[in-house]
Design a protein around this motif. Structure first.
Motif, PDB file in Angstrom:
ATOM      1  N   ILE A  30       0.834  -1.203   0.000  1.00 53.98           N
ATOM      2  CA  ILE A  30       0.000   0.000   0.000  1.00 53.98           C
ATOM      3  C   ILE A  30       0.871   1.255   0.000  1.00 53.98           C
ATOM      4  N   MET A  31       1.944   1.236   0.795  1.00 55.10           N
ATOM      5  CA  MET A  31       2.832   2.394   0.839  1.00 55.10           C
ATOM      6  C   MET A  31       3.478   2.636  -0.516  1.00 55.10           C
ATOM      7  N   GLU A  32       3.924   1.578  -1.170  1.00 53.36           N
ATOM      8  CA  GLU A  32       4.556   1.722  -2.488  1.00 53.36           C
ATOM      9  C   GLU A  32       3.579   2.278  -3.509  1.00 53.36           C
ATOM     10  N   THR A  33       2.328   1.806  -3.467  1.00 59.48           N
ATOM     11  CA  THR A  33       1.314   2.281  -4.420  1.00 59.48           C
ATOM     12  C   THR A  33       1.013   3.765  -4.199  1.00 59.48           C
ATOM     13  N   LEU A  34       0.863   4.156  -2.939  1.00 55.48           N
ATOM     14  CA  LEU A  34       0.593   5.567  -2.643  1.00 55.48           C
ATOM     15  C   LEU A  34       1.754   6.453  -3.089  1.00 55.48           C
ATOM     16  N   GLU A  35       2.978   6.038  -2.784  1.00 56.05           N
ATOM     17  CA  GLU A  35       4.145   6.830  -3.157  1.00 56.05           C
ATOM     18  C   GLU A  35       4.290   6.935  -4.669  1.00 56.05           C
ATOM     19  N   GLN A  36       3.951   5.859  -5.390  1.00 57.26           N
ATOM     20  CA  GLN A  36       4.005   5.887  -6.860  1.00 57.26           C
ATOM     21  C   GLN A  36       3.000   6.876  -7.437  1.00 57.26           C
TER      22      GLN A  36
END
Length: 334
Positions: free
Chosen positions: A319-325
């Motif tokens: 989830i963190m990676e998706t938000l940051e992307q």
């Protein structure tokens, strides 16, 4: 159009020698430019160096090193008579109005002009004009004891404007006032800036003051500038420490967070190329995150969002990676 600097501090340092020979560095190499016609907030906790900065800015203290320029003129190292003339370009508004109890509102406002040698008729006319500016034209004959706290502060502001200063320096001007009176005083300061073109510097620990009327702000800590810039630039940076002070993360009750969930602090601003609040909420929902709390504010035409998301611990990394992307700043709440 490029703005004209009104106040420039260059490598400003101030050291005090204590009894016993120990030194205290109250200011450490401060560099700051405040543009003419703006409202600039200087924030920091007790001991940050705000009071020393005020005293150096008004030339009540000579800096150990560095220079202070006011409207292009050097204030440091001046002789007494020249310095006294230059100081008239700075009006001071204090936390307490500090009015003279034995003088009427009119006489309090006129007093700086009397000290400056202005004739009685001229100074009374100027005082009446300024009482009208602050909305107290009908209270010219009232004594401080007959005025409310907010009215006293208005008289203090009028007095500070008596010598037609270029800069109005306000030291915690609303910290002794209730919320409604604070709102009125801040609106008055904004009106004065707009109508008279005065540059206003507000020393405060109240972030609400910066949010409400400041164009730019500086954070001081242990005598050093931690961060400075326009409010727009500050809040557009979700990693900004000052931005987090201006729009803090929403609090949640830890007891409401299930053992298999993790809380993520999500920070975003809606500027060109950055997701809107609706986009972030939709993205979070699709990934199975729940909004535990949220704050949305608009500062300097920038929408600032702070969300506390609860997410399944096993999916935190994804989830963190998706938000940051997607251009959203996110951290695990400690």
């Amino acid at each position: 159009m490029e703005q004209k600097p009104m106040i420039v501090l260059e490598n400003l340092s101030k050291r005090y020698v204590l009894r016993g020979g120990n030194e205290v560095n109250a200011l450490k190499g401060v560099n700051l430019t405040i543009d003419a016609g703006t409202i600039h907030g200087i924030v920091g906790q007790s001991g940050a160096g705000k009071s020393t900065l005020i005293r150096c800015l008004t030339a009540l203290e000579e800096p150990t090193e560095g220079s202070v320029y006011l409207d292009g003129n050097l204030l440091t190292g001046l002789g007494y008579s020249t310095l006294r003339k230059e100081r008239r370009k700075i009006g001071m508004v204090f936390q307490a109005a500090n009015l003279m109890d034995s003088r009427t509102a009119l006489d309090n406002v006129a007093y700086p002009l009397k000290i400056a040698g202005v004739g009685k008729a001229e100074r009374e006319a100027r005082a009446k004009e300024l009482l009208a500016v602050v909305g107290l034209e009908t209270r010219a004959g009232s004594y401080p004891s007959q005025l409310s706290g907010g009215q006293q502060q208005r008289v203090g502001i009028a007095r500070a404007l008596a010598t037609k200063p270029s800069v109005l320096l306000c030291d915690e001007p609303t910290s002794a006032l209730d919320s409604e009176t604070t709102r009125q005083i801040l609106a008055l300061l904004e009106q004065i800036r707009d109508e008279l073109g005065v540059t206003i510097v507000i020393i405060t620990h109240e972030m609400g003051v910066v949010r409400d009327i400041c164009d730019s702000a500086t954070m001081l800590e242990h005598g050093e500038i931690i961060e400075t810039g326009t409010v727009r630039d500050i809040v557009s940076n979700p990693k900004s420490r000052l931005a987090r002070e201006l729009v803090p993360m929403p609090s949640i009750d830890d007891a409401e967070v299930s053992p298999d969930s993790t809380v993520l602090d999500v920070m975003f601003t809606s500027t060109p190329g950055v997701p809107t609040g609706a986009t972030v909420l939709g993205l979070s929902s699709r990934m199975g995150a729940d909004v535990a709390a949220g704050t949305f504010e608009t500062l300097s035409d920038v929408q600032v969002g702070r969300l506390a998301l609860t997410v399944p611990t096993m999916h935190v990394k994804q989830i963190m990676e998706t938000l940051e992307q997607n251009g959203v700043s996110v951290e695990v709440r400690s």
